[in-house]
Design an enzyme around this catalytic site. Structure first.
Site, PDB file in Angstrom:
ATOM      1  N   ARG A 117       0.842  -1.212   0.000  1.00  0.00           N
ATOM      2  CA  ARG A 117       0.000   0.000   0.000  1.00  0.00           C
ATOM      3  C   ARG A 117       0.869   1.250   0.000  1.00  0.00           C
ATOM      4  O   ARG A 117       0.561   2.241  -0.665  1.00  0.00           O
ATOM      5  CB  ARG A 117      -0.949  -0.024   1.205  1.00  0.00           C
ATOM      6  N   ASN A 169      -8.092   8.841   6.196  1.00  0.00           N
ATOM      7  CA  ASN A 169      -7.097   8.312   5.264  1.00  0.00           C
ATOM      8  C   ASN A 169      -5.715   8.343   5.896  1.00  0.00           C
ATOM      9  O   ASN A 169      -5.411   9.198   6.721  1.00  0.00           O
ATOM     10  CB  ASN A 169      -7.122   9.115   3.958  1.00  0.00           C
ATOM     11  N   VAL A 170      -4.917   7.398   5.488  1.00  0.00           N
ATOM     12  CA  VAL A 170      -3.577   7.250   6.080  1.00  0.00           C
ATOM     13  C   VAL A 170      -2.497   7.557   5.036  1.00  0.00           C
ATOM     14  O   VAL A 170      -1.323   7.269   5.244  1.00  0.00           O
ATOM     15  CB  VAL A 170      -3.412   5.813   6.641  1.00  0.00           C
ATOM     16  N   HIS A 174      -6.807   8.202  11.758  1.00  0.00           N
ATOM     17  CA  HIS A 174      -6.358   6.796  11.771  1.00  0.00           C
ATOM     18  C   HIS A 174      -4.858   6.661  11.538  1.00  0.00           C
ATOM     19  O   HIS A 174      -4.382   5.588  11.174  1.00  0.00           O
ATOM     20  CB  HIS A 174      -7.119   5.973  10.707  1.00  0.00           C
ATOM     21  N   ASN A 234     -20.592  11.547  -2.338  1.00  0.00           N
ATOM     22  CA  ASN A 234     -20.272  10.122  -2.505  1.00  0.00           C
ATOM     23  C   ASN A 234     -21.107   9.599  -3.688  1.00  0.00           C
ATOM     24  O   ASN A 234     -22.291   9.905  -3.776  1.00  0.00           O
ATOM     25  CB  ASN A 234     -20.656   9.365  -1.214  1.00  0.00           C
TER      26      ASN A 234
END
Ligand code: BV8
Ligand code: ZN
Length: 254
Positions: A72, A104-105, A121, A217
């Site tokens: 990732r 989101n990371v 997160h 969305n």
């Protein structure tokens, strides 16, 4: 996209004292980063992300979990911020007060120019020692390792500096997020399936105390029915259109 809805929302944002942007992995989809539910391929497709992103999975099979994150990280390192990220950074520059809470990371909001980012997160591009009492943080994450490298301070395994399922949200991030949710006039929930708690509860919490709730969305989610404004479509198209409408509203001196 309904032009009147976009212009009304742009006027509301322009007048808003405090606006919260709450983002999920859908915002990074147009940067080519698989959304969280899709972030599997090859070896990992046998596993649900919720089963890989846990302390137990890491203890059981550290190399498998570490490899998944390396895979990732490589896609994050190749990715560029998209027009949706850049539009949110533009809102931060133009609106009275913006708090960006991201699940989101990938760090793409910061690379797009957002400066005040609540990483709810954590961040995949940082590693930290797996021993709480050590707490060493290594940034950027070490590359080319097929299993967790040793902590430079104590030698225990390093792990990705993210919040795994069953782990608490970092207290500073949680406090900042809750304070913003309790204070904002408008909250925009963008690119999240609103399934992961406690992040998923933030939009409803703001709405329950009277904030204007917007959802961006392509699909409906558990908060769609309570949104005051639903903009169905990709954030990379909708958010730049909202910036344009804001410029037009500001240009008219409205
Ligand atoms: C905790 C980091 C307790 C890791 C992630 C009730 C209350 C509290 C906890 C729970 C609860 N019920 C259940 C729980 C447990 C659990 C949980 O929520 N489980 C879920 C599966 C039900 N929660 C936890 O464990 C949390 N911790 O509660 O701890 C505690 C308290 C004190 C002390 C000790 C313990 C921690 C949760 C954090 C997990 N970590 N990420 C990693 O990334 O590897 S969560 C992960 O999911 C990502 O961060 C991701 O962002 C997040 C949410 O997913 P989404 O972003 O929504 O992504 P998804 O793929 O689901 O959806 C994408 C959306 O985008 C879709 O809607 C799609 O339509 C849309 N989209 C697609 N393209 C676009 C688009 N939108 C716009 N534009 C586009 N182009
Ligand atoms: Zn250590």
């Amino acid at each position: 996209m309904n032009r009147d809805v976009i212009y009304d929302l742009a006027a509301r944002l322009t007048a808003s004292r405090h606006t919260v942007f709450l983002t999920g992995s859908g915002v990074s989809a147009e940067s080519g980063i698989a959304t969280f539910r899709d972030a599997r391929s090859g070896l990992w497709s046998r596993y649900r992300p919720e089963d890989l992103a846990t302390p137990a999975a890491f203890r059981r099979n550290p190399a498998l979990v570490w490899d998944w994150y390396q895979w990732r990280r490589e896609s994050v390192a190749r990715a560029q911020p998209n027009p949706g990220h850049r539009a949110i950074a533009e809102f931060e520059r133009r609106l009275a007060r913006v708090t960006l809470i991201t699940q989101n990371v990938d760090g793409l909001h910061q690379r797009a120019g957002s400066s005040r980012v609540v990483e709810f997160h954590g961040n995949i591009m940082r590693s930290r020692c797996s021993l709480e009492q050590c707490g060493a943080v290594v940034e950027p994450a070490p590359v080319d390792t097929t299993s967790p490298p040793p902590c430079p301070r104590c030698g225990a395994w390093l792990r990705p500096d993210v919040v795994w399922f069953g782990e608490a949200i970092p207290s500073a991030a949680l406090e900042m997020a809750l304070a913003a949710v309790e204070d904002c006039d408008v909250i925009l929930s963008i690119g999240t399936s609103s399934q992961v708690q406690p992040a998923a509860g933030l939009a409803a919490q703001a709405s329950a105390r009277g904030a204007f709730l917007v959802e961006v969305n392509p699909e409906s989610t558990p908060i769609t029915r309570r949104a005051d404004c639903v903009l169905p479509g990709p954030s990379g198209r909708i958010l730049p259109a909202l910036v344009e409408a804001m410029n037009a509203v500001a240009g008219n001196g409205d």
